[in-house]
Write a protein that holds these residues in place. Sequence first.
Motif, PDB file in Angstrom:
ATOM      1  N   SER A  26       0.799  -1.219   0.000  1.00 22.97           N
ATOM      2  CA  SER A  26       0.000   0.000   0.000  1.00 22.97           C
ATOM      3  C   SER A  26       0.828   1.263   0.000  1.00 22.97           C
ATOM      4  CB  SER A  26      -0.937  -0.002   1.215  1.00 22.97           C
ATOM      5  OG  SER A  26      -0.186  -0.077   2.410  1.00 22.97           O
ATOM      6  N   GLY A  27       2.106   1.201   0.297  1.00 24.73           N
ATOM      7  CA  GLY A  27       2.883   2.425   0.284  1.00 24.73           C
ATOM      8  C   GLY A  27       4.339   2.162   0.505  1.00 24.73           C
ATOM      9  N   ALA A  28       5.092   3.250   0.641  1.00 21.78           N
ATOM     10  CA  ALA A  28       6.526   3.149   0.846  1.00 21.78           C
ATOM     11  C   ALA A  28       6.861   3.430   2.286  1.00 21.78           C
ATOM     12  CB  ALA A  28       7.238   4.132  -0.077  1.00 21.78           C
ATOM     13  N   SER A  29       8.098   3.064   2.659  1.00 17.58           N
ATOM     14  CA  SER A  29       8.545   3.376   4.002  1.00 17.58           C
ATOM     15  C   SER A  29       8.847   4.857   4.107  1.00 17.58           C
ATOM     16  CB  SER A  29       9.792   2.556   4.317  1.00 17.58           C
ATOM     17  OG  SER A  29      10.820   2.829   3.391  1.00 17.58           O
ATOM     18  N   VAL A  86       8.309  -7.078  -5.263  1.00 17.73           N
ATOM     19  CA  VAL A  86       7.518  -5.876  -5.552  1.00 17.73           C
ATOM     20  C   VAL A  86       6.050  -6.105  -5.221  1.00 17.73           C
ATOM     21  CG1 VAL A  86       6.649  -4.395  -7.419  1.00 17.73           C
ATOM     22  CG2 VAL A  86       9.096  -4.915  -7.266  1.00 17.73           C
ATOM     23  N   VAL A  87       5.522  -7.239  -5.641  1.00  9.80           N
ATOM     24  CA  VAL A  87       4.099  -7.510  -5.402  1.00  9.80           C
ATOM     25  C   VAL A  87       3.789  -7.608  -3.910  1.00  9.80           C
ATOM     26  CG1 VAL A  87       2.251  -9.204  -5.777  1.00  9.80           C
ATOM     27  CG2 VAL A  87       3.806  -8.614  -7.646  1.00  9.80           C
ATOM     28  N   GLY A 108      -1.205 -13.751 -14.429  1.00 13.41           N
ATOM     29  CA  GLY A 108      -2.083 -13.115 -13.457  1.00 13.41           C
ATOM     30  C   GLY A 108      -1.378 -12.375 -12.347  1.00 13.41           C
ATOM     31  N   VAL A 109      -0.060 -12.193 -12.442  1.00  7.17           N
ATOM     32  CA  VAL A 109       0.677 -11.469 -11.408  1.00  7.17           C
ATOM     33  C   VAL A 109       0.419  -9.965 -11.589  1.00  7.17           C
ATOM     34  CG1 VAL A 109       2.947 -11.025 -10.410  1.00  7.17           C
ATOM     35  CG2 VAL A 109       2.423 -13.269 -11.367  1.00  7.17           C
ATOM     36  N   PRO A 110       0.026  -9.249 -10.531  1.00  5.19           N
ATOM     37  CA  PRO A 110      -0.376  -7.838 -10.646  1.00  5.19           C
ATOM     38  C   PRO A 110       0.798  -6.866 -10.705  1.00  5.19           C
ATOM     39  CG  PRO A 110      -0.610  -8.549  -8.377  1.00  5.19           C
ATOM     40  CD  PRO A 110      -0.193  -9.767  -9.156  1.00  5.19           C
ATOM     41  N   VAL A 111       1.387  -6.720 -11.899  1.00  4.65           N
ATOM     42  CA  VAL A 111       2.516  -5.812 -12.077  1.00  4.65           C
ATOM     43  C   VAL A 111       2.217  -4.844 -13.224  1.00  4.65           C
ATOM     44  CG1 VAL A 111       4.281  -7.360 -11.160  1.00  4.65           C
ATOM     45  CG2 VAL A 111       3.653  -7.523 -13.583  1.00  4.65           C
ATOM     46  N   ARG A 112       2.893  -3.682 -13.166  1.00  2.81           N
ATOM     47  CA  ARG A 112       2.759  -2.699 -14.236  1.00  2.81           C
ATOM     48  C   ARG A 112       4.064  -1.942 -14.396  1.00  2.81           C
ATOM     49  NH1 ARG A 112       1.028   2.628 -15.154  1.00  2.81           N
ATOM     50  NH2 ARG A 112       0.472   3.114 -13.008  1.00  2.81           N
ATOM     51  N   GLY A 238      -1.261  -2.653  -7.226  1.00  2.00           N
ATOM     52  CA  GLY A 238      -1.810  -2.117  -5.982  1.00  2.00           C
ATOM     53  C   GLY A 238      -1.193  -0.783  -5.620  1.00  2.00           C
ATOM     54  N   LEU A 239       0.132  -0.681  -5.695  1.00  2.42           N
ATOM     55  CA  LEU A 239       0.792   0.583  -5.367  1.00  2.42           C
ATOM     56  C   LEU A 239       0.442   1.650  -6.385  1.00  2.42           C
ATOM     57  CD1 LEU A 239       2.763   2.130  -3.552  1.00  2.42           C
ATOM     58  CD2 LEU A 239       4.626   1.344  -5.031  1.00  2.42           C
ATOM     59  N   ALA A 240       0.333   1.262  -7.642  1.00  3.96           N
ATOM     60  CA  ALA A 240      -0.017   2.228  -8.687  1.00  3.96           C
ATOM     61  C   ALA A 240      -1.388   2.841  -8.439  1.00  3.96           C
ATOM     62  CB  ALA A 240       0.019   1.556 -10.049  1.00  3.96           C
TER      63      ALA A 240
END
Length: 325
Positions: A26-29, A86-87, A108-112, A238-240
């Motif tokens: 959901s986000g970065a450190s 990353v995921v 089906g891996v959620p990457v962009r 998700g992060l995008a």
Amino acid sequence: MQRRVLGLGAVLVTVIGLGGCGSSDSGASGSSPSNGDRTTTVKVGVIPIVDVAPLYLGQQKGFFDSRGIKLEMVSAQGGAAIIPGVVSGQFQFGFSNTTSLMVAQAKGVPVRSVANGAASNGKVGADVTGVVVKKDSPIKTAKDLAGRTVAVNTLQNIGDTTVRESVRRAGGDPAKVKFVEIAFDQMPAAVDGGRVDAAWMGEPAQTIAKAQGARVVASPFAETDPRLTVATYFTSTGLAQQNPDLVRKFTEAMAESLRYASGHPDEARQVLTTYTKISGDVLKRLTLPSWPADVDMTSLEKLASLGEKDGLFGGKKPDLDALFS
């Protein structure tokens, strides 16, 4: 081009499971990236190879700092570690060759993809990768690779896919090439010792082998497409969706870094000494890739078509517009 980039089969189930959790990426450190007065620390999964020089150069030049991003590069052996990292949220961004990203998305891996990484320099005989043989080898052209054993760093990946295309274009039978998996840094010795007939080498292995008298008989990237987009930086979908401002800032900083590296190749070459053991004559002689700021979709469509021909996608073709646009 990455080491162990594809070995995705063993981790896909885990990756998809992690991607379904929804909370870990959901986000970065660090502080919130939406606050322009504060700095966000983001982790980037990388492979310590020539291709990622613009990232390190951009960090040196302050292109990320000026956008409130503090980079923390984490070295990995390849996409098999970076993509699930990353995921799951271990890394906010990662570097991977484009074939591995296509395979992941088709599964089906959620990457962009969010920024370009590296491309062929378009020079046949002097590209960032090449098929190398011993000086006295009877192999003269890519056509002669049919019936021979060729080393690649990872099987069923961008390496063997583009090598097959070089063989095909030269009039040989790509189905008759036998591929074996050997790490890049072990390839010069494998060729010199006769353990393989040829090896598809990246840098600095290619330069080291040539210094030992080896010859380049094919340039698979440039022969597949002189503008071939080889690798990109990517994030999780998700992060995008949850932190588009961070993704936008990273993309902008990466584009500036790529443009700077393209305009200052000597600085890009020198920055290699900060994250690799490359130095001396090898540093001076090694071949650099091209670092355009934008991906070349035509070349990616060609690469996807070759991957489909090789059966890499399990019958489901990747959605290139969703992945790279």
